[in-house]
Design an enzyme around this catalytic site. Sequence first.
Site, PDB file in Angstrom:
ATOM      1  N   ASP A 142      -8.010  -5.321   0.042  1.00 29.44           N
ATOM      2  CA  ASP A 142      -8.422  -6.268  -0.944  1.00 29.44           C
ATOM      3  C   ASP A 142      -7.963  -7.755  -0.963  1.00 29.44           C
ATOM      4  O   ASP A 142      -8.325  -8.463  -1.751  1.00 29.44           O
ATOM      5  CB  ASP A 142      -7.966  -5.434  -2.454  1.00 29.44           C
ATOM      6  CG  ASP A 142      -8.660  -4.535  -2.475  1.00 29.44           C
ATOM      7  OD1 ASP A 142      -9.920  -4.451  -2.494  1.00 29.44           O
ATOM      8  OD2 ASP A 142      -8.313  -3.527  -3.380  1.00 29.44           O
ATOM      9  N   HIS A 184       0.899  -1.256  -0.104  1.00 29.21           N
ATOM     10  CA  HIS A 184      -0.135   0.141  -0.051  1.00 29.21           C
ATOM     11  C   HIS A 184       0.812   1.264  -0.120  1.00 29.21           C
ATOM     12  O   HIS A 184       2.095   1.253   0.494  1.00 29.21           O
ATOM     13  CB  HIS A 184      -0.855   0.039   1.256  1.00 29.21           C
ATOM     14  CG  HIS A 184      -2.059   0.990   0.974  1.00 29.21           C
ATOM     15  ND1 HIS A 184      -1.871   2.160   1.494  1.00 29.21           N
ATOM     16  CD2 HIS A 184      -3.412   0.624   0.860  1.00 29.21           C
ATOM     17  CE1 HIS A 184      -3.234   2.753   1.248  1.00 29.21           C
ATOM     18  NE2 HIS A 184      -4.109   1.905   0.681  1.00 29.21           N
TER      19      HIS A 184
HETATM   20  N1  ACO Z   1       4.131  -7.733  -4.738  1.00 34.31           N
HETATM   21  C1  ACO Z   1       5.496  -7.436  -5.024  1.00 34.31           C
HETATM   22  N2  ACO Z   1       6.289  -6.358  -4.811  1.00 34.31           N
HETATM   23  C2  ACO Z   1       5.793  -5.432  -4.665  1.00 34.31           C
HETATM   24  C3  ACO Z   1       4.408  -5.328  -4.343  1.00 34.31           C
HETATM   25  C4  ACO Z   1       3.517  -6.460  -4.351  1.00 34.31           C
HETATM   26  N3  ACO Z   1       2.205  -6.404  -4.393  1.00 34.31           N
HETATM   27  N4  ACO Z   1       4.031  -4.204  -4.128  1.00 34.31           N
HETATM   28  C5  ACO Z   1       5.250  -3.544  -4.084  1.00 34.31           C
HETATM   29  N5  ACO Z   1       6.166  -4.118  -4.447  1.00 34.31           N
HETATM   30  C6  ACO Z   1       7.656  -3.748  -4.407  1.00 34.31           C
HETATM   31  C7  ACO Z   1       8.023  -2.997  -5.668  1.00 34.31           C
HETATM   32  O1  ACO Z   1       8.622  -3.687  -6.710  1.00 34.31           O
HETATM   33  C8  ACO Z   1       9.010  -2.379  -5.164  1.00 34.31           C
HETATM   34  O2  ACO Z   1      10.143  -2.830  -4.905  1.00 34.31           O
HETATM   35  P1  ACO Z   1      11.731  -2.185  -5.554  1.00 34.31           P
HETATM   36  O3  ACO Z   1      11.623  -1.263  -4.308  1.00 34.31           O
HETATM   37  O4  ACO Z   1      12.655  -3.443  -5.228  1.00 34.31           O
HETATM   38  O5  ACO Z   1      11.584  -1.550  -6.645  1.00 34.31           O
HETATM   39  C9  ACO Z   1       8.722  -1.832  -3.771  1.00 34.31           C
HETATM   40  O6  ACO Z   1       7.817  -2.862  -3.282  1.00 34.31           O
HETATM   41  C10 ACO Z   1       7.942  -0.504  -3.691  1.00 34.31           C
HETATM   42  O7  ACO Z   1       6.825  -0.678  -4.575  1.00 34.31           O
HETATM   43  P2  ACO Z   1       6.202   0.518  -5.355  1.00 34.31           P
HETATM   44  O8  ACO Z   1       5.405   0.228  -6.261  1.00 34.31           O
HETATM   45  O9  ACO Z   1       7.046   1.619  -5.325  1.00 34.31           O
HETATM   46  O10 ACO Z   1       4.935   1.159  -4.053  1.00 34.31           O
HETATM   47  P3  ACO Z   1       3.817   1.986  -4.298  1.00 34.31           P
HETATM   48  O11 ACO Z   1       3.517   2.693  -2.962  1.00 34.31           O
HETATM   49  O12 ACO Z   1       4.048   2.990  -5.370  1.00 34.31           O
HETATM   50  O13 ACO Z   1       2.727   0.877  -4.736  1.00 34.31           O
HETATM   51  C11 ACO Z   1       0.929  -0.463  -4.436  1.00 34.31           C
HETATM   52  C12 ACO Z   1       1.633   0.638  -3.792  1.00 34.31           C
HETATM   53  C13 ACO Z   1       0.397   0.156  -5.917  1.00 34.31           C
HETATM   54  C14 ACO Z   1      -0.505  -0.604  -3.938  1.00 34.31           C
HETATM   55  C15 ACO Z   1       1.797  -1.675  -4.855  1.00 34.31           C
HETATM   56  O14 ACO Z   1       1.851  -2.070  -3.455  1.00 34.31           O
HETATM   57  C16 ACO Z   1       0.859  -2.807  -5.589  1.00 34.31           C
HETATM   58  O15 ACO Z   1       1.153  -2.750  -6.868  1.00 34.31           O
HETATM   59  N6  ACO Z   1       0.328  -3.743  -4.928  1.00 34.31           N
HETATM   60  C17 ACO Z   1      -0.350  -4.862  -5.497  1.00 34.31           C
HETATM   61  C18 ACO Z   1      -1.864  -4.498  -6.190  1.00 34.31           C
HETATM   62  C19 ACO Z   1      -2.740  -3.875  -4.769  1.00 34.31           C
HETATM   63  O16 ACO Z   1      -2.996  -4.831  -4.126  1.00 34.31           O
HETATM   64  N7  ACO Z   1      -3.346  -2.680  -4.814  1.00 34.31           N
HETATM   65  C20 ACO Z   1      -4.555  -2.515  -4.007  1.00 34.31           C
HETATM   66  C21 ACO Z   1      -4.191  -1.405  -3.133  1.00 34.31           C
HETATM   67  S1  ACO Z   1      -5.146  -1.082  -1.874  1.00 34.31           S
HETATM   68  C22 ACO Z   1      -6.673   0.045  -2.778  1.00 34.31           C
HETATM   69  O17 ACO Z   1      -6.430   0.582  -3.608  1.00 34.31           O
HETATM   70  C23 ACO Z   1      -7.756  -0.147  -2.065  1.00 34.31           C
END
Ligand code: ACO
Length: 429
Positions: free
Chosen positions: A363, A307
């Site tokens: 979720d 998140h």
């Molecule tokens: N699975 C694996 N790796 C992940 C995940 C994940 N679900 N989420 C983040 N990471 C990793 C990224 O690859 C990144 O790694 P790095 O630093 O080695 O490059 C690091 O964690 C940070 O990730 P970001 O994408 O920069 O984090 P951000 O805060 O921008 O993204 C998000 C948040 C979009 C929710 C992300 O965690 C994601 O895509 N999760 C899966 C989708 C999801 O469940 N979305 C629902 C969110 S809740 C809602 O909207 C109700």
Amino acid sequence: MTTITFKDETSGKVVQMPVLEPTYGHRVVDIGKLAKEFGYFTYDPGFMSTASCQSAITYLDGDKGELLYRGYPIEQLAEKCNFLEVCYLLLYGELPDAEKKQVFETSITRHNRIRENLRRFFHGFNYDAHPMAMMTAVVSSLSAFFHDRLNVLKDDEDRMVTARRLIAKMPTIAAACYKHSIGDPSIYPRDDLSYTGNLLYMMFSLPGKRYEVNPVAERALDVLFTLHADHEQNASTSTVRLAGSSGTNPYAAVAAGIACLWGPAHGGANEAVIRMLDEIGDLSKVESFIAKVKDKNSGVRLMGFGHRVYKNFDPRARIIKDICHQVLESFGHDPRLDLAMRLEEIALSDPYFIERKLYPNVDFYSGIIYSALKIPVEMFTVMFAIARAAGWISHWIEMITEKDQKIGRPRQLYIGNSRRTVPVLSERQ
Ligand code: ACO
């Protein structure tokens, strides 16, 4: 007032910028003087450190895993209130007393029907249209029906009736989207049922057949809606605020929010979680799936994890996990719960997820509950939209009634070409 000093090393010019104190959370530097006095803009892709507005609606602390609506913790609201009381709280800033609760609920019931010519809109959609595509279009079209009460910039009561209409009609529109997608006639709402009881009735009853609302399903949906009702300046809410800041009508602004919510990085994640669990299919494949997630070249993410703000745990995910167990006890076991729990167990002890502070979000388990209630995956984000409509419209009201409200207009860092002369056709290569 505390200030922060900004010094431009090139010119030696110094300016004091005010620091704004929040009730909770990070202090915020008012950078207005940067552009006026220095000619600088700030650069902050993804709004990682930018407060886009002031708000008194919702507060969340990602490090503590805390979520408050109008100052009340989400755990207590989920336990002590129903969704419509929470809608009232978001809209009016206070919980209703018994009389106000009854008046509000009656008003929501009074507005829960949609006009027959709006109902006929659904015939224009192909049978396999995604319900979110229908929802976006139909909510936007509400402005064509209620333009007599859209003096929303000046008239308080026009704003509030719009909010109540929207909240009231969301389940009716959602159920009509579902019925259209399965080729069944849509069902009219009943005035004797609760908000979520009515939704279940309109989705699952058949003309001429008796339908009993299951109280476990009714309560589970009600709590899920409370948990999804608002989440401060997330992408879809910010979209509603930005779209609404031009003075466009609130139905159009909310439709923009619905479109934003649809994306898999936002509300579309609950659908993506179920597809992911179905793809994994078996407990023996969980570990290899986690290995794939950790391999950056695979492009695979553990959906329902991570998140932007919660970096400890998502308080909503804990409540949802408990409801998930209650629902499955009543509706029968779903092997996807075993897969989800195993994924969670591995991820929470794996350095990849620990170092990146990745925890289950709202979720991760909600899709399993929806599946148990026989709600198809294409409808999951629609369920989210019904609940979030309360938050969107509350933020829209807060934004539009702000003193000196301005159209939202971000600036940019232009990195394009610097050509200045357009070549005539014969000189172009
Ligand atoms: N699975 C694996 N790796 C992940 C995940 C994940 N679900 N989420 C983040 N990471 C990793 C990224 O690859 C990144 O790694 P790095 O630093 O080695 O490059 C690091 O964690 C940070 O990730 P970001 O994408 O920069 O984090 P951000 O805060 O921008 O993204 C998000 C948040 C979009 C929710 C992300 O965690 C994601 O895509 N999760 C899966 C989708 C999801 O469940 N979305 C629902 C969110 S809740 C809602 O909207 C109700």
